[in-house]
Write a protein that holds these residues in place. Structure first.
Motif, short mmCIF file in Angstrom:
data_model
loop_
_atom_site.label_atom_id
_atom_site.label_comp_id
_atom_site.label_asym_id
_atom_site.label_seq_id
_atom_site.Cartn_x
_atom_site.Cartn_y
_atom_site.Cartn_z
N THR A 40 69.65 55.33 40.58
CA THR A 40 70.23 55.84 39.34
C THR A 40 71.57 55.19 39.10
N THR A 41 71.87 54.99 37.85
CA THR A 41 73.16 54.44 37.47
C THR A 41 74.22 55.49 37.73
N PRO A 42 75.33 55.14 38.34
CA PRO A 42 76.37 56.13 38.59
C PRO A 42 76.77 56.86 37.32
N GLY A 43 76.90 58.18 37.44
CA GLY A 43 77.33 58.98 36.31
C GLY A 43 76.20 59.48 35.44
N THR A 44 74.93 59.11 35.77
CA THR A 44 73.82 59.62 34.99
C THR A 44 73.00 60.55 35.85
N ASP A 101 64.25 59.88 32.46
CA ASP A 101 65.38 59.07 32.04
C ASP A 101 65.03 57.63 32.34
N THR A 102 66.00 56.78 32.42
CA THR A 102 65.74 55.36 32.57
C THR A 102 65.37 54.98 33.99
N PHE A 159 78.01 45.00 30.98
CA PHE A 159 77.06 46.06 30.69
C PHE A 159 77.66 46.99 29.63
N GLU A 160 78.04 46.39 28.51
CA GLU A 160 78.60 47.12 27.37
C GLU A 160 78.47 46.21 26.15
N LEU A 161 78.53 46.80 24.96
CA LEU A 161 78.47 46.01 23.74
C LEU A 161 79.76 45.23 23.56
N THR A 162 79.65 44.06 22.97
CA THR A 162 80.82 43.23 22.72
C THR A 162 80.94 42.95 21.22
N GLU A 163 82.03 42.38 20.82
CA GLU A 163 82.25 42.04 19.41
C GLU A 163 81.28 40.98 18.92
N ARG A 164 80.71 40.20 19.82
CA ARG A 164 79.79 39.13 19.43
C ARG A 164 78.35 39.60 19.26
N ASP A 165 78.04 40.83 19.66
CA ASP A 165 76.67 41.34 19.58
C ASP A 165 76.29 41.69 18.15
N ASP A 166 75.01 41.45 17.83
CA ASP A 166 74.45 41.94 16.57
C ASP A 166 74.23 43.43 16.76
N LEU A 167 74.79 44.23 15.87
CA LEU A 167 74.69 45.66 16.04
C LEU A 167 73.63 46.27 15.13
N ARG A 185 67.33 50.75 35.61
CA ARG A 185 68.68 51.26 35.85
C ARG A 185 69.76 50.39 35.22
N THR A 186 69.40 49.17 34.82
CA THR A 186 70.36 48.29 34.16
C THR A 186 70.00 48.10 32.69
N LEU A 187 69.39 49.12 32.12
CA LEU A 187 69.07 49.18 30.70
C LEU A 187 69.71 50.45 30.15
N ALA A 188 70.42 50.32 29.05
CA ALA A 188 71.09 51.49 28.47
C ALA A 188 71.01 51.41 26.96
#
Length: 171
Positions: free
Chosen positions: A12-16, A4-5, A122-130, A144-147
């Motif tokens: 580890t990232t919590p919840g993974t 994993d990452t 640490f989440e996508l926003t409306e301003r991000d290129d998708l 651990r800070t890459l998703a």
């Protein structure tokens, strides 16, 4: 072959939870569609570039190589895309500005992006290129800070592979 990452020594990232990558018998189940495969080398380069660019955010086009083109067996369906390359945003920029065409990304490539949020979140926003898949990193610039996220902002399983992409030759 894959993980994993997180790597040894990374938190580890919590919840993974780590789970080994398993190939399917040609059938793509729901869990396989929720996975994004990437080479460790690409992850390391992207995180290094993000750290050097801080506090400026990054937005790069990523390109895959089919698993079947690797010299070694990755244990994946041969058609499974593995993110292996990135394209610099500056390539072809002057032509893009005049004609509105992206000449910096070869045709058929670039269905994924690497984005950074140096100040979060640490989440996508409306301003991000998708894109179909978005790899998002935040400080500290570690695995651990890459998703991975899909276009709708749902988190996907990121599987980092210890594999070298095939050598490309210029004709």
């Amino acid at each position: 072959m894959s993980d994993d990452t997180t790597a040894v020594g990374d938190e580890t990232t919590p919840g993974t939870e780590a789970e080994p990558d398993r190939a399917t018998d040609g059938a793509t189940d729901e869990s396989e569609r929720q996975r994004v495969h990437v080479t460790r080398g690409l992850v390391d380069v992207l995180l290094d570039m993000a750290e050097e660019a801080e506090p400026t955010s990054m937005n790069l086009v990523l390109a895959p190589t089919p698993a079947g083109e690797f010299d070694e067996d990755l244990g994946l369906d041969p058609e499974t895309p593995v993110l292996t390359h990135f394209y610099m945003a500056e390539a072809g920029q002057s032509v893009s500005a005049v004609f509105g065409m992206d000449l910096g990304t070869p045709a058929g490539r670039g269905r994924a992006r690497f984005l950074t949020h140096p100040q979060g979140p640490f989440e996508l926003t409306e301003r991000d290129d998708l894109a179909a898949v978005v790899l998002l990193a935040v400080p500290p610039w570690e695995r651990r800070t890459l998703a991975a996220f899909d276009r709708a902002g749902r988190k996907l399983k990121l599987v980092v592979l210890d594999a070298e992409p095939p050598q490309e030759e210029l004709d």
